[in-house]
Design a protein around this motif. Sequence first.
Motif, PDB file in Angstrom:
ATOM      1  N   TRP A 198       0.857  -1.190   0.000  1.00 38.26           N
ATOM      2  CA  TRP A 198       0.000   0.000   0.000  1.00 38.26           C
ATOM      3  C   TRP A 198       0.889   1.235   0.000  1.00 38.26           C
ATOM      4  O   TRP A 198       2.123   1.118   0.011  1.00 38.26           O
ATOM      5  CB  TRP A 198      -0.946   0.000   1.196  1.00 38.26           C
ATOM      6  CG  TRP A 198      -2.223   0.751   0.933  1.00 38.26           C
ATOM      7  CD1 TRP A 198      -2.634   1.937   1.506  1.00 38.26           C
ATOM      8  CD2 TRP A 198      -3.281   0.371   0.044  1.00 38.26           C
ATOM      9  NE1 TRP A 198      -3.868   2.307   1.027  1.00 38.26           N
ATOM     10  CE2 TRP A 198      -4.293   1.363   0.113  1.00 38.26           C
ATOM     11  CE3 TRP A 198      -3.470  -0.703  -0.832  1.00 38.26           C
ATOM     12  CZ2 TRP A 198      -5.460   1.310  -0.643  1.00 38.26           C
ATOM     13  CZ3 TRP A 198      -4.638  -0.767  -1.573  1.00 38.26           C
ATOM     14  CH2 TRP A 198      -5.609   0.236  -1.481  1.00 38.26           C
ATOM     15  N   GLY A 199       0.280   2.395  -0.010  1.00 38.42           N
ATOM     16  CA  GLY A 199       1.020   3.644   0.007  1.00 38.42           C
ATOM     17  C   GLY A 199       0.072   4.810   0.177  1.00 38.42           C
ATOM     18  O   GLY A 199      -1.150   4.654   0.149  1.00 38.42           O
ATOM     19  N   SER A 200       0.637   5.994   0.343  1.00 33.12           N
ATOM     20  CA  SER A 200      -0.178   7.182   0.603  1.00 33.12           C
ATOM     21  C   SER A 200      -0.920   7.657  -0.633  1.00 33.12           C
ATOM     22  O   SER A 200      -1.921   8.371  -0.518  1.00 33.12           O
ATOM     23  CB  SER A 200       0.696   8.310   1.155  1.00 33.12           C
ATOM     24  OG  SER A 200       1.725   8.639   0.236  1.00 33.12           O
ATOM     25  N   GLU A 201      -0.460   7.280  -1.820  1.00 35.77           N
ATOM     26  CA  GLU A 201      -1.100   7.715  -3.061  1.00 35.77           C
ATOM     27  C   GLU A 201      -1.696   6.521  -3.797  1.00 35.77           C
ATOM     28  O   GLU A 201      -1.067   5.467  -3.895  1.00 35.77           O
ATOM     29  CB  GLU A 201      -0.075   8.408  -3.965  1.00 35.77           C
ATOM     30  CG  GLU A 201       0.543   9.654  -3.365  1.00 35.77           C
ATOM     31  CD  GLU A 201      -0.466  10.769  -3.164  1.00 35.77           C
ATOM     32  OE1 GLU A 201      -1.452  10.815  -3.947  1.00 35.77           O
ATOM     33  OE2 GLU A 201      -0.296  11.572  -2.240  1.00 35.77           O
ATOM     34  N   GLU A 206      -7.027   2.385  -8.565  1.00 34.69           N
ATOM     35  CA  GLU A 206      -7.513   2.415  -7.185  1.00 34.69           C
ATOM     36  C   GLU A 206      -8.362   3.666  -6.947  1.00 34.69           C
ATOM     37  O   GLU A 206      -8.070   4.744  -7.468  1.00 34.69           O
ATOM     38  CB  GLU A 206      -6.338   2.425  -6.196  1.00 34.69           C
ATOM     39  CG  GLU A 206      -5.647   1.091  -6.056  1.00 34.69           C
ATOM     40  CD  GLU A 206      -4.442   1.164  -5.137  1.00 34.69           C
ATOM     41  OE1 GLU A 206      -3.875   0.095  -4.856  1.00 34.69           O
ATOM     42  OE2 GLU A 206      -4.052   2.271  -4.725  1.00 34.69           O
ATOM     43  N   ALA A 207      -9.390   3.525  -6.139  1.00 40.07           N
ATOM     44  CA  ALA A 207     -10.273   4.644  -5.842  1.00 40.07           C
ATOM     45  C   ALA A 207      -9.539   5.702  -5.025  1.00 40.07           C
ATOM     46  O   ALA A 207      -8.851   5.381  -4.046  1.00 40.07           O
ATOM     47  CB  ALA A 207     -11.503   4.158  -5.090  1.00 40.07           C
ATOM     48  N   VAL A 208      -9.690   6.953  -5.437  1.00 43.96           N
ATOM     49  CA  VAL A 208      -9.089   8.061  -4.686  1.00 43.96           C
ATOM     50  C   VAL A 208      -9.896   8.317  -3.420  1.00 43.96           C
ATOM     51  O   VAL A 208      -9.345   8.482  -2.322  1.00 43.96           O
ATOM     52  CB  VAL A 208      -9.033   9.330  -5.563  1.00 43.96           C
ATOM     53  CG1 VAL A 208      -8.527  10.517  -4.750  1.00 43.96           C
ATOM     54  CG2 VAL A 208      -8.156   9.093  -6.777  1.00 43.96           C
ATOM     55  N   GLU A 209     -11.216   8.326  -3.557  1.00 47.10           N
ATOM     56  CA  GLU A 209     -12.079   8.565  -2.407  1.00 47.10           C
ATOM     57  C   GLU A 209     -12.017   7.379  -1.449  1.00 47.10           C
ATOM     58  O   GLU A 209     -12.170   6.226  -1.851  1.00 47.10           O
ATOM     59  CB  GLU A 209     -13.526   8.767  -2.874  1.00 47.10           C
ATOM     60  CG  GLU A 209     -14.464   9.159  -1.751  1.00 47.10           C
ATOM     61  CD  GLU A 209     -15.867   9.452  -2.249  1.00 47.10           C
ATOM     62  OE1 GLU A 209     -16.780   9.570  -1.415  1.00 47.10           O
ATOM     63  OE2 GLU A 209     -16.042   9.555  -3.491  1.00 47.10           O
ATOM     64  N   GLY A 210     -11.743   7.644  -0.200  1.00 46.65           N
ATOM     65  CA  GLY A 210     -11.651   6.595   0.801  1.00 46.65           C
ATOM     66  C   GLY A 210     -10.294   5.943   0.911  1.00 46.65           C
ATOM     67  O   GLY A 210     -10.117   5.005   1.699  1.00 46.65           O
ATOM     68  N   HIS A 211      -9.318   6.413   0.122  1.00 47.33           N
ATOM     69  CA  HIS A 211      -7.989   5.787   0.155  1.00 47.33           C
ATOM     70  C   HIS A 211      -7.374   5.854   1.554  1.00 47.33           C
ATOM     71  O   HIS A 211      -6.774   4.881   2.022  1.00 47.33           O
ATOM     72  CB  HIS A 211      -7.073   6.473  -0.859  1.00 47.33           C
ATOM     73  CG  HIS A 211      -5.735   5.820  -1.007  1.00 47.33           C
ATOM     74  ND1 HIS A 211      -5.547   4.680  -1.763  1.00 47.33           N
ATOM     75  CD2 HIS A 211      -4.522   6.142  -0.488  1.00 47.33           C
ATOM     76  CE1 HIS A 211      -4.266   4.324  -1.690  1.00 47.33           C
ATOM     77  NE2 HIS A 211      -3.626   5.192  -0.945  1.00 47.33           N
TER      78      HIS A 211
END
Length: 318
Positions: A198-201, A206-211
């Motif tokens: 995983w990562g911060s971006e 991958e969905a941006v909302e809810g990351h």
Amino acid sequence: MASATPKEIARELPPLLRVYTDGTVERLLGSPIVPPSLEDPETLVSSKDVVISENPSVLARLFLPKLKNNHQKEKLPILVYFHGGAFCLESAFSFLHHRYLNIVASEANALVVSVEYRLAPEHPLPGAYEDSWEALKWVTSPDSDPWLVNHGDFSRFYIGGDTSGANIAHNVLLRVGDEEGLGGVRIAGAVLAFPLFWGSEPVLSEAVEGHEESSAMQVWKFVYPDAPRGIDNPLINPLSSGAPSLANLASRRMLVFVAEKDDLRERGVWYCDAVKESGWQGDIQLVRVQGEEHCFQIYHPHTHNSKAVIRSIASFLV
């Protein structure tokens, strides 16, 4: 008679576990511990438990398939396996992984070493990584266990794991490439099933909302609360700034599985692409499984898709 005062929750990782203020940990998911078996009735695989280290406590369960014609000198490929469970659940001794690795050992005709590393939150990361490294050194030492000495073919030496265990396998590959600490034993290949990265971006689709609220993010914060750089620590984000080069992965073959309905799917694809572009001199195969959830082959090993995954692993361990 007065009722007992309910225990107070200090912190929790829904729906996996709770930690109470008195220090006790309640695991809400996970399969029961089962003993090893002299000869599994379904697969005819024998298993036993061994102590790798007493301080810290590192154990393993070994799986030995039935030898052909009782040939006591038969040599088999070795698979060192790191179980999944978000670094905080399951065990080398739990029912799900015991059943699954019995099947893998039988199908692949391989000697499997399932590593019992310490779990968070009682033992936060990086403890599991250190335990797994100690286990790998033990397996490749000349005084490990008679099953390994008598039946292990160290020219066919593999590592692997599912989800958090696949993450451990990846980091072991980097450490071997950096330290060369296995007494001359080379890793022939690695199997990463639905790896936890995983990562911060967000990456790919991958969905941006809810990351920020993703389950992978919450797990990492819980099992390694003091991780330098948090979710962009190289242990969980292999392409973060300052991470070791993927070109140093100490294997020339890799087999990576992703599942259509798994939130970690895009990370697995992203990882494979990154390995290919890193300058790594090897062959990496990505297997996409349609219509399946995360680690389905552990929970339901007898379905058509699970059998296909296990056959792929068996074919890989040549």
